[in-house]
Design an enzyme around this catalytic site. Structure first.
Site, PDB file in Angstrom:
ATOM      1  N   HIS A  37      -0.776   6.870   5.215  1.00  0.00           N
ATOM      2  CA  HIS A  37       0.584   6.517   4.805  1.00  0.00           C
ATOM      3  C   HIS A  37       0.604   5.142   4.124  1.00  0.00           C
ATOM      4  CE1 HIS A  37       4.771   5.064   6.032  1.00  0.00           C
ATOM      5  NE2 HIS A  37       5.011   6.108   5.263  1.00  0.00           N
ATOM      6  N   HIS A  79       6.734   0.890  -2.039  1.00  0.00           N
ATOM      7  CA  HIS A  79       7.628   1.670  -1.183  1.00  0.00           C
ATOM      8  C   HIS A  79       9.100   1.413  -1.514  1.00  0.00           C
ATOM      9  CE1 HIS A  79      10.144   2.585   2.314  1.00  0.00           C
ATOM     10  NE2 HIS A  79       9.366   3.648   2.373  1.00  0.00           N
TER      11      HIS A  79
HETATM   12  O1  G3P Z   1       5.278   9.819   5.383  1.00  0.00           O
HETATM   13  C1  G3P Z   1       6.566  10.197   5.055  1.00  0.00           C
HETATM   14  C2  G3P Z   1       7.110   8.983   4.528  1.00  0.00           C
HETATM   15  O2  G3P Z   1       6.382   8.580   3.425  1.00  0.00           O
HETATM   16  C3  G3P Z   1       8.547   8.942   4.248  1.00  0.00           C
HETATM   17  O3  G3P Z   1       8.984   7.731   4.641  1.00  0.00           O
HETATM   18  O4  G3P Z   1       9.923   5.587   4.141  1.00  0.00           O
HETATM   19  O5  G3P Z   1       7.548   5.710   4.690  1.00  0.00           O
HETATM   20  O6  G3P Z   1       8.326   6.561   2.511  1.00  0.00           O
HETATM   21  P1  G3P Z   1       8.650   6.346   3.956  1.00  0.00           P
HETATM   22 CA    CA Z   2       6.458   7.451   1.483  1.00  0.00          CA
END
Ligand code: G3P
Ligand code: CA
Length: 288
Positions: A37, A79
């Site tokens: 992630h 992000h």
């Molecule tokens: O892993 C799912 C995720 O990417 C969605 O949430 O906010 O970390 O992009 P975020």
């Molecule tokens: Ca994400």
């Protein structure tokens, strides 16, 4: 005439099933994918080349990253849609040219400087999506998240075109899709599906604390029109939800899991994989 319409309808349904089967067959039922992630973001600054390289070193099955568009229409990886949390500056990505963004260091986390030791500026600069594809190549697989698409006209087409130009459509030698797109934004996913139906799509779903994951019949029917699976906040995942999705041919990925016990519990529920900031979360237990 009615007969012809019915035939066209059946062909359409059949071709959708073939596409879904292609995706499902590439994910062996007993597999449990580790998706880095924002890379290996527990250890180095998120969504940077050094984070993706570390995720690869830690044997992540996929690296996950988030994309936005600059003022001069370049796809960049970050992000938030604003640079203030992860860099020394402030402001929306869409108001920066790529050159200006490149002057920043994406090395901050919650206001703290967390420069990876020995990292060059290039390792912690904000990367473009094409730099990531160029540097990481097809040795890694990608989960690309479309975010805040209302701010970025035609970002879906730009991402799909770039994936095509890096030969990221289709499966690799192990039968896994080379790249997947996911998003909370179903309209963006539908656009991608229209542009290139061979790209597997995951509908991200979020549920409040204490809520159990579920989709109404109507929602499920809609998701089945374009997605190969769902990404779900991990605390909401239940065995019933996993079975219901699997019965419909949808894979289930849980986010964001940073505790090995939670990861193993999800694995035992039959979840197809997890998003984690620690791609080494299971060590050797991944295969057991
Ligand atoms: O892993 C799912 C995720 O990417 C969605 O949430 O906010 O970390 O992009 P975020
Ligand atoms: Ca994400």
């Amino acid at each position: 005439m009615r007969k012809i319409m019915l035939m066209i309808g059946s062909l359409f349904i059949l071709s959708s099933c073939v596409n879904m089967k292609e995706w499902r067959s590439s994910l062996p039922e007993d597999d449990f994918l580790i998706i880095g992630h924002r890379g290996a973001s527990a250890y180095v600054p998120e969504n940077t080349l050094s984070s993706f390289e570390l995720a690869e070193d830690l044997n992540a099955d996929y690296i996950e990253l988030d994309v936005h568009l600059t003022k001069d229409d370049e796809i960049v990886v970050m992000h938030d849609d604003d640079v203030s949390r992860t860099t020394e500056a402030a402001g929306k990505i869409k108001d920066f040219t790529l050159d200006k963004l490149k002057e920043l260091s994406a090395n901050r986390k919650k206001g703290e400087k967390i420069v990876a030791s020995g990292a060059d500026h290039e390792d912690i600069a904000i990367p473009t999506l094409s730099e990531v594809f160029e540097q990481m190549g097809t040795e890694v697989r990608y989960v690309v998240e479309l975010k805040d698409t209302e701010q970025y006209p035609d970002i879906e087409r730009k991402v799909v075109d770039l994936m095509k130009s890096y030969d990221l459509i289709g499966t690799d030698q192990n039968g896994f899709p080379k790249a997947v797109i996911h998003s909370f934004d179903k309209e963006a996913l539908k656009k991608v599906h229209k542009l290139e139906e061979k790209i597997p799509l995951l509908q991200l779903l979020s549920f409040d604390e204490g809520e159990e994951a579920e989709l109404s019949r109507k929602e499920l029917k809609e998701v089945l029109q374009y997605a190969s699976g769902v990404g779900v906040s991990y605390k909401a995942v239940t065995p019933v939800f996993v079975n219901t999705m699997h019965d419909k041919g949808l894979a289930v990925y849980a986010y964001t899991v940073n505790d090995a016990e939670d990861a193993l519990k999800l694995k035992s529920m039959g979840v197809n994989g997890i998003h984690t900031n620690e791609p080494d979360i299971l060590g050797n237990e991944k295969e057991s």
